[in-house]
Design an enzyme around this catalytic site. Structure first.
Site, PDB file in Angstrom:
ATOM      1  N   CYS A 100       0.858  -1.186   0.000  1.00 39.39           N
ATOM      2  CA  CYS A 100       0.000   0.000   0.000  1.00 39.39           C
ATOM      3  C   CYS A 100       0.899   1.242   0.000  1.00 39.39           C
ATOM      4  O   CYS A 100       1.797   1.361   0.817  1.00 39.39           O
ATOM      5  CB  CYS A 100      -0.891  -0.020   1.241  1.00 39.39           C
ATOM      6  SG  CYS A 100      -1.694   1.544   1.594  1.00 39.39           S
ATOM      7  N   CYS A 104      -3.367   7.601  -1.607  1.00 38.73           N
ATOM      8  CA  CYS A 104      -4.693   7.690  -2.240  1.00 38.73           C
ATOM      9  C   CYS A 104      -5.768   8.204  -1.282  1.00 38.73           C
ATOM     10  O   CYS A 104      -6.755   8.805  -1.728  1.00 38.73           O
ATOM     11  CB  CYS A 104      -5.135   6.343  -2.767  1.00 38.73           C
ATOM     12  SG  CYS A 104      -3.810   5.272  -3.272  1.00 38.73           S
ATOM     13  N   THR A 191      -4.394   4.937   7.328  1.00 41.08           N
ATOM     14  CA  THR A 191      -3.354   4.601   6.349  1.00 41.08           C
ATOM     15  C   THR A 191      -2.440   5.795   6.117  1.00 41.08           C
ATOM     16  O   THR A 191      -2.917   6.891   5.814  1.00 41.08           O
ATOM     17  CB  THR A 191      -4.026   4.178   5.030  1.00 41.08           C
ATOM     18  OG1 THR A 191      -4.770   2.993   5.259  1.00 41.08           O
ATOM     19  CG2 THR A 191      -2.997   3.914   3.943  1.00 41.08           C
ATOM     20  N   GLU A 258      -0.469   1.816   9.027  1.00 37.20           N
ATOM     21  CA  GLU A 258      -1.697   2.332   9.631  1.00 37.20           C
ATOM     22  C   GLU A 258      -1.380   2.801  11.051  1.00 37.20           C
ATOM     23  O   GLU A 258      -0.461   2.284  11.682  1.00 37.20           O
ATOM     24  CB  GLU A 258      -2.797   1.263   9.685  1.00 37.20           C
ATOM     25  CG  GLU A 258      -3.695   1.233   8.454  1.00 37.20           C
ATOM     26  CD  GLU A 258      -3.066   0.541   7.257  1.00 37.20           C
ATOM     27  OE1 GLU A 258      -2.198  -0.330   7.469  1.00 37.20           O
ATOM     28  OE2 GLU A 258      -3.430   0.875   6.111  1.00 37.20           O
ATOM     29  N   HIS A 293     -12.792   5.536  -2.742  1.00 32.49           N
ATOM     30  CA  HIS A 293     -11.786   4.596  -2.231  1.00 32.49           C
ATOM     31  C   HIS A 293     -12.108   3.162  -2.655  1.00 32.49           C
ATOM     32  O   HIS A 293     -11.211   2.334  -2.798  1.00 32.49           O
ATOM     33  CB  HIS A 293     -11.617   4.728  -0.721  1.00 32.49           C
ATOM     34  CG  HIS A 293     -10.204   4.399  -0.296  1.00 32.49           C
ATOM     35  ND1 HIS A 293      -9.108   5.024  -0.813  1.00 32.49           N
ATOM     36  CD2 HIS A 293      -9.710   3.455   0.555  1.00 32.49           C
ATOM     37  CE1 HIS A 293      -8.002   4.505  -0.300  1.00 32.49           C
ATOM     38  NE2 HIS A 293      -8.343   3.548   0.535  1.00 32.49           N
ATOM     39  N   TYR A 297      -9.437   0.616  -4.965  1.00 35.94           N
ATOM     40  CA  TYR A 297      -9.012  -0.770  -4.756  1.00 35.94           C
ATOM     41  C   TYR A 297      -8.987  -1.567  -6.058  1.00 35.94           C
ATOM     42  O   TYR A 297      -8.286  -2.576  -6.159  1.00 35.94           O
ATOM     43  CB  TYR A 297      -9.929  -1.456  -3.731  1.00 35.94           C
ATOM     44  CG  TYR A 297      -9.573  -1.121  -2.295  1.00 35.94           C
ATOM     45  CD1 TYR A 297      -8.992   0.089  -1.962  1.00 35.94           C
ATOM     46  CD2 TYR A 297      -9.823  -2.036  -1.273  1.00 35.94           C
ATOM     47  CE1 TYR A 297      -8.665   0.385  -0.654  1.00 35.94           C
ATOM     48  CE2 TYR A 297      -9.492  -1.746   0.040  1.00 35.94           C
ATOM     49  CZ  TYR A 297      -8.914  -0.531   0.348  1.00 35.94           C
ATOM     50  OH  TYR A 297      -8.593  -0.252   1.639  1.00 35.94           O
ATOM     51  N   CYS A 300      -5.121  -0.360  -6.955  1.00 37.37           N
ATOM     52  CA  CYS A 300      -3.962  -0.758  -6.130  1.00 37.37           C
ATOM     53  C   CYS A 300      -3.904  -2.259  -5.902  1.00 37.37           C
ATOM     54  O   CYS A 300      -2.842  -2.861  -5.973  1.00 37.37           O
ATOM     55  CB  CYS A 300      -3.957   0.006  -4.808  1.00 37.37           C
ATOM     56  SG  CYS A 300      -5.084  -0.607  -3.548  1.00 37.37           S
ATOM     57  N   GLU A 448      -6.962  -5.691   4.580  1.00 37.69           N
ATOM     58  CA  GLU A 448      -7.431  -4.395   4.079  1.00 37.69           C
ATOM     59  C   GLU A 448      -8.379  -4.571   2.900  1.00 37.69           C
ATOM     60  O   GLU A 448      -9.301  -3.787   2.714  1.00 37.69           O
ATOM     61  CB  GLU A 448      -6.257  -3.503   3.696  1.00 37.69           C
ATOM     62  CG  GLU A 448      -6.734  -2.078   3.460  1.00 37.69           C
ATOM     63  CD  GLU A 448      -5.639  -1.157   3.000  1.00 37.69           C
ATOM     64  OE1 GLU A 448      -4.879  -1.578   2.117  1.00 37.69           O
ATOM     65  OE2 GLU A 448      -5.558  -0.043   3.513  1.00 37.69           O
TER      66      GLU A 448
HETATM   67 FE1  SF4 Z   1      -3.376   1.908   0.097  1.00 39.82          FE
HETATM   68 FE2  SF4 Z   1      -4.797   1.011  -1.965  1.00 39.82          FE
HETATM   69 FE3  SF4 Z   1      -5.923   2.686  -0.186  1.00 39.82          FE
HETATM   70 FE4  SF4 Z   1      -4.042   3.518  -1.916  1.00 39.82          FE
HETATM   71  S1  SF4 Z   1      -6.095   2.755  -2.411  1.00 39.82           S
HETATM   72  S2  SF4 Z   1      -4.176   4.010   0.253  1.00 39.82           S
HETATM   73  S3  SF4 Z   1      -2.705   1.756  -1.997  1.00 39.82           S
HETATM   74  S4  SF4 Z   1      -5.185   0.599   0.175  1.00 39.82           S
HETATM   75 FE    FE Z   2      -7.028   1.438   2.129  1.00 36.65          FE
END
Ligand code: SF4
Ligand code: FE
Length: 485
Positions: A100, A104, A191, A258, A293, A297, A300, A448
């Protein structure tokens, strides 16, 4: 300034006096702490790639506020193309870090607050949107990493914020002053909190009038007086403290992070307050942030998935079984699942629409479907990776044993796979799979995937609301020739 280099970003963190605790002790120099540093390297990659001409299109954008080219992580999305490029950028970062990369949450908060503040101002004649635009100009110009922080500790889940026994279990306004507000409470599971220059706070659930002191959004520097961060521990994290333990970490360079971020009477000047008691907008802000968000996902997790699939394929090769039909089929299944997640990320972006404020919001139903799939497929991909890796992934000796003058030769002899492959390379790839499925990176790839951006039930509620069941019933009636009652 516009763009920071990766090194400038790392140096900029040194100037912060952020209060960080880890393993029960205050960490004075968090930048060089071996447990924390890999997560800083992940964020630094968001700066490094933006400097690479090959990735200009994906990693940068032109600001609607200043007309300047900026890092896409600081961008307010202006089109569906922007939304799609965001997902592509996240996949790229996942591929480069295998973890991660944290930045983001800020980007998703920017876009949710941008549109919501516009609508609050329309209703109440407030000035939140202009304030927020001024804040964004500052963020873009300095190329800052901002921690978009939503999740409150929540205490008794059966009680609303104002009915909790301890009023601080949701972050709230404790004082309104001429020059600003004072807040107390906490944000949990944040995060990238320690690695961010500032904290950008949003409420965590929809609220009623009784909860209006909890309907608050604002930004403060991470080292503001009254903020304490307690670093979240991860599985196998102390391996990073071992001397020469790089192989055992699996991914010693990059990681996620985190933290619990506690606020004890933190002062926020009015210029940084973006929601203050307009409780009916709390739910809108939450829904928009969560939607973005959940889209994220689809980017990422597929990037991290690419690394895991590659590691599984290498493990098969190093074992000499890459030609076995069942191995090929398992790898195909992993790719199929991973690309399905990506399809969802792209689809909810392509179907995005302009908000009243002009920025682009993803298609919420499809983003929720995206995240719901993310709660499942990475588990299956991880299961298949473990299947291909074999049990050695969790029974092999440590790097120190492989390098020991007494038993090193035994380890190297008996753990040799294909004669074409160095035994240490075989071990490295198994440790990488362990890292991503059971170790520090498993936080980002597994749990996560389940709980980040909202637990599975949160998406099911949204899918139930937005799935258009009544419309579907009408379609069936029509085709079957069933009259309306
Ligand atoms: Fe982390 Fe994915 Fe959230 Fe970006 S979108 S902060 S990489 S979990
Ligand atoms: Fe996240």
């Amino acid at each position: 300034m516009g763009f920071m280099t990766a090194q400038e970003y790392i140096e900029s963190l040194r100037k912060l006096k952020t209060v960080v605790y880890l393993f029960g002790e205050r960490v004075e120099n968090f930048v060089d702490h071996p447990v924390i540093r890999p997560s800083i390297n992940s964020v630094a990659m968001t700066y490094a790639l933006a400097q690479n001409p090959e990735y200009q299109e994906i990693m940068t954008a032109v600001s609607n506020l200043t007309g300047e080219r900026i890092n896409r992580f600081c961008h307010i999305h202006q089109s569906t193309e922007d939304l799609i490029n965001k997902v592509k950028m996240q996949r790229l970062l996942g591929e480069k870090t295998g973890a991660c990369f944290q930045r983001c949450v800020g980007m998703d908060a920017f876009n949710a607050i941008y549109s919501t503040t516009f609508e609050i101002d329309q209703k109440y004649g407030t000035v939140y949107h202009q304030r927020f635009c001024d804040y964004m100009k500052y963020v873009q110009e300095k190329d800052l990493t901002i921690d978009g922080a939503m999740t409150d500790p929540k205490g008794d889940r059966g009680l609303s914020p104002s009915r909790q026994e301890d009023p601080d279990l949701y972050l709230h306004i404790v004082e309104k002053r001429q020059d600003g507000i004072v807040v107390t409470g906490a944000k949990a599971h944040q995060t990238g909190a320690v690695n961010s220059h500032e904290q950008l706070i949003m409420p965590t659930i929809a609220m009623r009038e009784a909860d209006k002191a909890y309907a608050v959004s604002f930004a403060v520097p991470s080292d503001a007086k009254g903020i304490t961060m307690i670093y979240g521990r991860q599985s196998c994290d102390t391996r990073k403290l071992e001397e020469g333990g790089c192989m055992d970490c699996g991914n010693c360079k990059f990681g996620g992070q985190e933290a619990l971020v506690a606020f004890d009477r933190v002062f926020v000047p009015w210029e940084r307050v973006f929601l203050c008691e307009e409780y009916e907008f709390a739910g809108i802000m939450v829904e928009r942030f969560a939607g973005y968000h959940r889209q994220s996902y689809g980017g990422c997790k597929t990037g991290v998935g690419d690394v895991l699939i590659g590691a599984a394929a290498l493990a098969a090769e190093f074992n000499g079984v890459e030609k076995a039909a069942h191995i090929k089929d398992k790898l195909i299944e992993m790719m199929h699942l991973n690309e399905t997640l990506y399809c969802c990320g792209i689809a909810c972006s392509a179907e995005g629409k302009a908000t009243e404020s002009g920025n682009y919001q993803i298609d919420n139903l499809l983003a929720n479907v995206c995240k719901q799939n993310v709660t499942r497929f990475p588990y299956e991909i991880a299961r298949l990776a473990e299947d291909i890796a074999g049990g050695l992934m969790v029974t092999m000796p440590s790097e120190k044993d492989f390098n020991s003058p007494e038993v090193g030769a035994l380890c190297r002899k008996y753990f040799k796979g294909s004669s074409k492959v160095d035994v240490m390379d075989r071990m490295k790839v198994l440790r990488l799979i362990e890292n991503m499925t059971l170790g520090t990176a498993a936080v980002g790839y597994r749990t996560e995937s389940l709980h980040g951006a909202g637990s599975p039930q949160a998406q099911r509620i949204m899918i139930g609301r937005q799935g258009g069941l009544d419309e579907k019933k009408k379609l069936a009636r029509n085709i079957a020739g069933i009259m309306d009652i």
